[in-house]
Design a protein around this motif. Structure first.
Motif, PDB file in Angstrom:
ATOM      1  N   GLN A 276     -61.023  51.733  49.825  1.00 50.30           N
ATOM      2  CA  GLN A 276     -61.718  51.012  48.764  1.00 50.30           C
ATOM      3  C   GLN A 276     -62.728  51.933  48.085  1.00 50.30           C
ATOM      4  O   GLN A 276     -62.881  51.928  46.865  1.00 50.30           O
ATOM      5  CB  GLN A 276     -62.394  49.757  49.311  1.00 50.30           C
ATOM      6  N   SER A 277     -63.391  52.752  48.875  1.00 56.11           N
ATOM      7  CA  SER A 277     -64.326  53.732  48.334  1.00 56.11           C
ATOM      8  C   SER A 277     -63.603  54.758  47.474  1.00 56.11           C
ATOM      9  O   SER A 277     -64.098  55.171  46.418  1.00 56.11           O
ATOM     10  CB  SER A 277     -65.071  54.408  49.485  1.00 56.11           C
ATOM     11  N   ARG A 278     -62.427  55.187  47.901  1.00 54.66           N
ATOM     12  CA  ARG A 278     -61.638  56.143  47.116  1.00 54.66           C
ATOM     13  C   ARG A 278     -61.189  55.537  45.790  1.00 54.66           C
ATOM     14  O   ARG A 278     -61.206  56.215  44.751  1.00 54.66           O
ATOM     15  CB  ARG A 278     -60.424  56.616  47.913  1.00 54.66           C
ATOM     16  N   TYR A 279     -60.749  54.270  45.828  1.00 57.91           N
ATOM     17  CA  TYR A 279     -60.375  53.585  44.578  1.00 57.91           C
ATOM     18  C   TYR A 279     -61.572  53.549  43.627  1.00 57.91           C
ATOM     19  O   TYR A 279     -61.440  53.842  42.441  1.00 57.91           O
ATOM     20  CB  TYR A 279     -59.930  52.150  44.844  1.00 57.91           C
ATOM     21  N   ALA A 280     -62.727  53.183  44.164  1.00 58.01           N
ATOM     22  CA  ALA A 280     -63.928  53.081  43.336  1.00 58.01           C
ATOM     23  C   ALA A 280     -64.299  54.423  42.726  1.00 58.01           C
ATOM     24  O   ALA A 280     -64.633  54.509  41.533  1.00 58.01           O
ATOM     25  CB  ALA A 280     -65.093  52.527  44.164  1.00 58.01           C
ATOM     26  N   GLN A 281     -64.242  55.474  43.523  1.00 57.34           N
ATOM     27  CA  GLN A 281     -64.572  56.805  43.000  1.00 57.34           C
ATOM     28  C   GLN A 281     -63.558  57.228  41.945  1.00 57.34           C
ATOM     29  O   GLN A 281     -63.930  57.825  40.930  1.00 57.34           O
ATOM     30  CB  GLN A 281     -64.618  57.828  44.133  1.00 57.34           C
ATOM     31  N   ALA A 282     -62.299  56.925  42.161  1.00 58.98           N
ATOM     32  CA  ALA A 282     -61.259  57.273  41.190  1.00 58.98           C
ATOM     33  C   ALA A 282     -61.513  56.584  39.852  1.00 58.98           C
ATOM     34  O   ALA A 282     -61.433  57.219  38.786  1.00 58.98           O
ATOM     35  CB  ALA A 282     -59.883  56.877  41.732  1.00 58.98           C
ATOM     36  N   ILE A 283     -61.832  55.305  39.899  1.00 57.24           N
ATOM     37  CA  ILE A 283     -62.087  54.566  38.660  1.00 57.24           C
ATOM     38  C   ILE A 283     -63.343  55.094  37.983  1.00 57.24           C
ATOM     39  O   ILE A 283     -63.344  55.349  36.774  1.00 57.24           O
ATOM     40  CB  ILE A 283     -62.197  53.060  38.941  1.00 57.24           C
ATOM     41  N   ALA A 284     -64.411  55.294  38.743  1.00 59.72           N
ATOM     42  CA  ALA A 284     -65.654  55.803  38.166  1.00 59.72           C
ATOM     43  C   ALA A 284     -65.450  57.171  37.536  1.00 59.72           C
ATOM     44  O   ALA A 284     -65.885  57.415  36.389  1.00 59.72           O
ATOM     45  CB  ALA A 284     -66.749  55.855  39.240  1.00 59.72           C
ATOM     46  N   ASP A 285     -64.793  58.081  38.234  1.00 61.21           N
ATOM     47  CA  ASP A 285     -64.558  59.424  37.693  1.00 61.21           C
ATOM     48  C   ASP A 285     -63.637  59.379  36.479  1.00 61.21           C
ATOM     49  O   ASP A 285     -63.829  60.134  35.520  1.00 61.21           O
ATOM     50  CB  ASP A 285     -63.979  60.334  38.762  1.00 61.21           C
ATOM     51  N   GLY A 286     -62.641  58.501  36.501  1.00 60.92           N
ATOM     52  CA  GLY A 286     -61.757  58.361  35.346  1.00 60.92           C
ATOM     53  C   GLY A 286     -62.506  57.854  34.124  1.00 60.92           C
ATOM     54  O   GLY A 286     -62.265  58.316  33.003  1.00 60.92           O
ATOM     55  N   ILE A 287     -63.419  56.934  34.341  1.00 59.04           N
ATOM     56  CA  ILE A 287     -64.241  56.422  33.233  1.00 59.04           C
ATOM     57  C   ILE A 287     -65.124  57.535  32.690  1.00 59.04           C
ATOM     58  O   ILE A 287     -65.178  57.762  31.472  1.00 59.04           O
ATOM     59  CB  ILE A 287     -65.102  55.218  33.705  1.00 59.04           C
ATOM     60  N   LEU A 288     -65.817  58.226  33.579  1.00 57.91           N
ATOM     61  CA  LEU A 288     -66.727  59.292  33.131  1.00 57.91           C
ATOM     62  C   LEU A 288     -65.975  60.395  32.376  1.00 57.91           C
ATOM     63  O   LEU A 288     -66.500  60.947  31.405  1.00 57.91           O
ATOM     64  CB  LEU A 288     -67.487  59.873  34.320  1.00 57.91           C
ATOM     65  N   ALA A 289     -64.772  60.698  32.792  1.00 59.17           N
ATOM     66  CA  ALA A 289     -63.973  61.737  32.106  1.00 59.17           C
ATOM     67  C   ALA A 289     -63.545  61.276  30.710  1.00 59.17           C
ATOM     68  O   ALA A 289     -63.198  62.115  29.874  1.00 59.17           O
ATOM     69  CB  ALA A 289     -62.745  62.078  32.936  1.00 59.17           C
ATOM     70  N   SER A 290     -63.595  59.977  30.464  1.00 57.97           N
ATOM     71  CA  SER A 290     -63.130  59.421  29.190  1.00 57.97           C
ATOM     72  C   SER A 290     -64.243  59.161  28.191  1.00 57.97           C
ATOM     73  O   SER A 290     -63.970  58.912  27.022  1.00 57.97           O
ATOM     74  CB  SER A 290     -62.379  58.113  29.458  1.00 57.97           C
ATOM     75  N   LEU A 291     -65.467  59.164  28.662  1.00 57.00           N
ATOM     76  CA  LEU A 291     -66.590  58.823  27.747  1.00 57.00           C
ATOM     77  C   LEU A 291     -67.050  60.031  26.944  1.00 57.00           C
ATOM     78  O   LEU A 291     -66.888  61.150  27.299  1.00 57.00           O
ATOM     79  CB  LEU A 291     -67.749  58.243  28.557  1.00 57.00           C
TER      80      LEU A 291
ATOM     81  N   ALA B 212     -69.485  50.163  39.964  1.00 56.79           N
ATOM     82  CA  ALA B 212     -70.769  49.977  39.273  1.00 56.79           C
ATOM     83  C   ALA B 212     -71.875  50.800  39.926  1.00 56.79           C
ATOM     84  O   ALA B 212     -72.689  51.427  39.236  1.00 56.79           O
ATOM     85  CB  ALA B 212     -71.143  48.496  39.245  1.00 56.79           C
ATOM     86  N   GLU B 213     -71.891  50.829  41.252  1.00 58.99           N
ATOM     87  CA  GLU B 213     -72.902  51.614  41.970  1.00 58.99           C
ATOM     88  C   GLU B 213     -72.762  53.108  41.666  1.00 58.99           C
ATOM     89  O   GLU B 213     -73.755  53.815  41.482  1.00 58.99           O
ATOM     90  CB  GLU B 213     -72.781  51.390  43.476  1.00 58.99           C
ATOM     91  N   ARG B 214     -71.536  53.593  41.603  1.00 58.26           N
ATOM     92  CA  ARG B 214     -71.294  55.019  41.343  1.00 58.26           C
ATOM     93  C   ARG B 214     -71.660  55.416  39.911  1.00 58.26           C
ATOM     94  O   ARG B 214     -71.978  56.572  39.644  1.00 58.26           O
ATOM     95  CB  ARG B 214     -69.832  55.371  41.628  1.00 58.26           C
ATOM     96  N   LEU B 215     -71.598  54.453  39.004  1.00 56.57           N
ATOM     97  CA  LEU B 215     -71.912  54.733  37.600  1.00 56.57           C
ATOM     98  C   LEU B 215     -73.382  54.483  37.255  1.00 56.57           C
ATOM     99  O   LEU B 215     -73.828  54.875  36.180  1.00 56.57           O
ATOM    100  CB  LEU B 215     -71.015  53.891  36.685  1.00 56.57           C
ATOM    101  N   ALA B 216     -74.107  53.856  38.164  1.00 59.89           N
ATOM    102  CA  ALA B 216     -75.518  53.548  37.921  1.00 59.89           C
ATOM    103  C   ALA B 216     -76.287  54.826  37.595  1.00 59.89           C
ATOM    104  O   ALA B 216     -76.130  55.849  38.265  1.00 59.89           O
ATOM    105  CB  ALA B 216     -76.129  52.858  39.136  1.00 59.89           C
ATOM    106  N   GLY B 217     -77.084  54.756  36.553  1.00 60.71           N
ATOM    107  CA  GLY B 217     -77.869  55.909  36.129  1.00 60.71           C
ATOM    108  C   GLY B 217     -77.107  56.860  35.222  1.00 60.71           C
ATOM    109  O   GLY B 217     -77.696  57.762  34.638  1.00 60.71           O
ATOM    110  N   LYS B 218     -75.789  56.674  35.121  1.00 57.84           N
ATOM    111  CA  LYS B 218     -74.974  57.530  34.250  1.00 57.84           C
ATOM    112  C   LYS B 218     -74.589  56.806  32.970  1.00 57.84           C
ATOM    113  O   LYS B 218     -74.538  57.406  31.907  1.00 57.84           O
ATOM    114  CB  LYS B 218     -73.727  57.997  34.996  1.00 57.84           C
TER     115      LYS B 218
END
Length: 172
Positions: free
Chosen positions: A157-172, A34-40
């Protein structure tokens, strides 16, 4: 609106091995997503604390009550075999869900060095009941010592979070 769902919570700890609980790890990782996606993208979560358990229906209803672009449920696997390991991601229906699952799965494998257990169809209530593209990501196995070491490590845990955030952004 993106809905992030840290699996389990409250009375349901999810997988528990060697004093490590799924609900704690997935909440920590999902908060970082959620923090990595904030503002995006606009993000909401199904739970923000470990003492709350939204039912599976409540999780889907939250997603269905908004103009939700995607629903991502985050979990950790466990097995009776300590040999089972790796990340896998599940979808229920639709090309958009498959694309989201593939983007997240690819990055979990790449960013966290997880064994690729692939993307699979699953009839899980939490993704079946959600109208938006939806996935359930299993980050690894608490029952496997190598996966558990990564799952409990803040760097991973940070790597997992970045992976999920980047995967979401690549899909939107």
């Amino acid at each position: 609106m993106l809905v992030l769902d840290p699996g389990h919570g409250g009375h349901d700890a999810g997988a528990v091995r060697y004093g490590v609980t799924e609900r704690d790890i997935v909440l920590a990782v999902t908060k970082q997503v959620a923090e990595r996606l904030a503002g995006k993208v606009d993000v909401t979560m199904s739970r923000y604390t470990n003492d709350y358990y939204p039912s599976l229906g409540e999780r889907s209803a939250l997603a269905n009550s908004h103009a939700t672009t995607a629903f991502v449920s985050v979990h950790i696997n466990a097995s009776t075999s300590e040999q089972a390991y790796g990340a896998e991601t599940f979808y229920y229906k639709g090309a958009s869900s498959i694309n989201l699952a593939q983007n997240v799965q690819q990055r979990l494998v790449s960013y966290a060095g997880m064994r690729n257990r692939s993307v699979h169809y699953a009839n899980y209530a939490v993704i079946r009941g959600t109208q938006a593209p939806s996935i359930l990501a299993e980050l690894g196995f608490l029952s496997n010592s190598s996966d558990r070491a990564k799952l409990t490590n803040p760097t991973y845990q940070s790597r997992y979070a970045q992976a999920i955030a980047d995967g979401i952004l690549a899909s939107l």
